[in-house]
Design a protein around this motif. Structure first.
Motif, mmCIF file in Angstrom:
data_model
loop_
_atom_site.group_PDB
_atom_site.id
_atom_site.type_symbol
_atom_site.label_atom_id
_atom_site.label_comp_id
_atom_site.label_asym_id
_atom_site.label_seq_id
_atom_site.Cartn_x
_atom_site.Cartn_y
_atom_site.Cartn_z
ATOM 1 N N ALA A 198 0.848 -1.186 0.000
ATOM 2 C CA ALA A 198 0.000 0.000 0.000
ATOM 3 C C ALA A 198 0.885 1.237 0.000
ATOM 4 O O ALA A 198 2.099 1.144 0.184
ATOM 5 C CB ALA A 198 -0.926 -0.005 1.219
ATOM 6 N N ALA A 199 0.252 2.375 -0.216
ATOM 7 C CA ALA A 199 0.928 3.665 -0.092
ATOM 8 C C ALA A 199 0.001 4.548 0.735
ATOM 9 O O ALA A 199 -0.796 5.311 0.209
ATOM 10 C CB ALA A 199 1.198 4.272 -1.460
ATOM 11 N N ALA A 200 0.110 4.421 2.036
ATOM 12 C CA ALA A 200 -0.904 4.950 2.942
ATOM 13 C C ALA A 200 -0.804 6.446 3.155
ATOM 14 O O ALA A 200 0.284 7.015 3.209
ATOM 15 C CB ALA A 200 -0.811 4.249 4.298
ATOM 16 N N ALA A 201 -1.974 7.066 3.309
ATOM 17 C CA ALA A 201 -2.058 8.402 3.885
ATOM 18 C C ALA A 201 -2.324 8.292 5.382
ATOM 19 O O ALA A 201 -1.992 9.173 6.161
ATOM 20 C CB ALA A 201 -3.160 9.198 3.203
ATOM 21 N N GLY A 202 -2.918 7.166 5.780
ATOM 22 C CA GLY A 202 -3.207 6.901 7.183
ATOM 23 C C GLY A 202 -3.736 5.488 7.330
ATOM 24 O O GLY A 202 -4.044 4.815 6.337
ATOM 25 N N SER A 203 -3.866 5.012 8.578
ATOM 26 C CA SER A 203 -4.367 3.663 8.813
ATOM 27 C C SER A 203 -4.819 3.529 10.253
ATOM 28 O O SER A 203 -4.568 4.404 11.089
ATOM 29 C CB SER A 203 -3.288 2.606 8.503
ATOM 30 O OG SER A 203 -2.242 2.642 9.470
ATOM 31 N N PHE A 204 -5.484 2.418 10.553
ATOM 32 C CA PHE A 204 -5.790 2.063 11.935
ATOM 33 C C PHE A 204 -5.938 0.553 12.040
ATOM 34 O O PHE A 204 -6.180 -0.136 11.038
ATOM 35 C CB PHE A 204 -7.042 2.785 12.460
ATOM 36 C CG PHE A 204 -8.302 2.479 11.697
ATOM 37 C CD1 PHE A 204 -9.111 1.411 12.049
ATOM 38 C CD2 PHE A 204 -8.682 3.272 10.626
ATOM 39 C CE1 PHE A 204 -10.286 1.135 11.344
ATOM 40 C CE2 PHE A 204 -9.846 3.017 9.912
ATOM 41 C CZ PHE A 204 -10.650 1.937 10.276
ATOM 42 N N HIS A 205 -5.753 0.040 13.259
ATOM 43 C CA HIS A 205 -5.826 -1.386 13.534
ATOM 44 C C HIS A 205 -7.095 -1.724 14.315
ATOM 45 O O HIS A 205 -7.547 -0.933 15.141
ATOM 46 C CB HIS A 205 -4.620 -1.831 14.373
ATOM 47 C CG HIS A 205 -3.324 -1.908 13.630
ATOM 48 N ND1 HIS A 205 -2.600 -0.784 13.285
ATOM 49 C CD2 HIS A 205 -2.614 -2.976 13.170
ATOM 50 C CE1 HIS A 205 -1.492 -1.157 12.658
ATOM 51 N NE2 HIS A 205 -1.471 -2.470 12.573
#
Length: 373
Positions: free
Chosen positions: A183-190
């Motif tokens: 991926a090429a994330a701008a943001g994430s969460f678990h």
């Protein structure tokens, strides 16, 4: 048919809204905490089953960088907080001692430096709005799952890897497993599996480009990652861990899936077909589709969802929340509150969900009032 909400508790915020982000209730029934983050610290307050603060039990964790420079998570036992920053993942104890740190590539996309400290870029204008990753504790607190910008200094993955997903020992920070998140994330969460510490969900946002969703399983040696098809946001995991609640990136489709990503039969709701128009919205004669699901809500219990349509409602009037009983997939029930609510809902499990007060100085906890149905 509607569902009346009964107020169970009002939980005061730990810090004022002028100095901190919104308060959150985290953890499953029996292990709930109220947590809140300011620029300088995290405060965690264990709650009993009535959502009342446990006496003399609050814990404070000094923050290594401001809250707009990353995400964070508190361990289930409130013994350590882990901060996912622009250049590193750092575990901090209540004393302020650094338990461990894992440095990684810089989340500011044009930067190829491997920073050794926050001070190196704290005042740089080009680092003011970086992308970011996230961390999540396993259900038992033994592991930390971390989504980071590659490459790590000692990574055996390809040097072209953009994002890495790491499994860390929560006590030492030792890397137990790693994979290319692709991926090429701008943001994430678990979002963790509620009972199995070897499973974890990772919901990644790539801005307008998409929303990859990953589900990881670790067998003690290798980390196996399932790429759930389509651009999906993971909103919730059921108490059993067998069901996932997702909303499509375009907010058109709400679904309940198994952990391999397959939609359970009859458990998918199209926004245009399912959401009644707001009473104050223009008539259907305007020819435009109405309605979208919010990226909010979750499992109130194993078979009941709380969802909302605040984003498409706010232009016309009061925000609307809905309960869906998945035992009867046709039942989209509007939630009737004693007074209008100003926020989207957060599912707490155990039959409860929460909303924010107007001033963000408290959380209101609700349950369905079956006596009035």
């Amino acid at each position: 048919m509607s569902a009346r909400a009964r107020l169970c508790a009002t939980v005061p915020a730990l810090m004022s809204s002028s100095e901190a982000g919104p308060p959150e209730i985290v953890g499953p029934p029996g292990s709930r905490m109220l947590v809140q983050r300011s620029d300088t610290e995290i405060v965690a307050q264990p709650l009993d089953d009535a959502f009342t603060a446990r006496p003399d039990s609050s814990v404070r964790f000094p923050a290594p960088w401001p809250r707009d420079r990353g995400t964070w998570e508190v361990s289930p036992d409130a013994g350590v907080a882990v901060f996912a920053g622009v250049h590193a993942v750092r575990a901090v104890e209540p004393s302020g001692a650094v338990r461990w740190e894992v440095r990684h590539g810089c989340w500011y996309g044009a930067c190829r430096e491997t920073h050794e400290s926050y001070d190196e870029y704290a005042d740089r204008q080009d680092h003011r709005y970086p992308d970011g990753g996230s961390v999540g504790f396993s259900a038992d607190g033994r592991f930390v799952w971390a989504h980071v910008r590659g490459p790590l200094p000692d990574s055996e993955l390809s040097p072209d890897t953009v994002d890495e997903w790491l499994l860390l020992d929560a006590a030492s920070g030792r890397v137990l497993a790693r994979v290319d998140a692709e991926a090429a994330a701008a943001g994430s969460f678990h979002l963790p599996h509620p009972t199995d510490p070897h499973q974890m969900g990772l919901s990644i946002g790539e801005g307008q480009d998409g929303a990859p969703l990953r589900w990881g399983r670790w067998d003690g040696r290798e980390l196996d990652v399932n790429h759930l098809g389509g651009d999906l946001c993971l909103l919730s995991v059921s108490p059993s861990g067998e069901r996932l609640m997702t909303v499509s990136h375009d907010q058109d489709s709400l679904a309940v899936r198994d952990s391999r990503g397959a939609v359970l039969e009859g458990w998918e709701w199209d926004a245009e077909a399912s959401i009644p128009r707001h009473p104050d919205a223009p008539s259907e004669d305007d020819g435009e589709a109405y309605g979208c699901w919010d990226w909010a809500g979750g499992f109130v219990d194993e078979t009941t969802l709380v969802v909302s349509t605040a984003e498409c409602d706010e232009e016309w009037g009061p925000l609307r929340h809905w309960l869906i009983d998945t035992r009867d997939a046709r039942r989209l029930m509007p939630v009737l509150y004693p007074s209008p609510v100003p926020s989207q809902p957060s599912a707490l499990g155990g039959g409860a969900w929460s909303t924010s007060s107007e001033s963000r100085d408290a959380l209101h906890v609700w349950e369905r009032d079956t006596r009035k149905d």
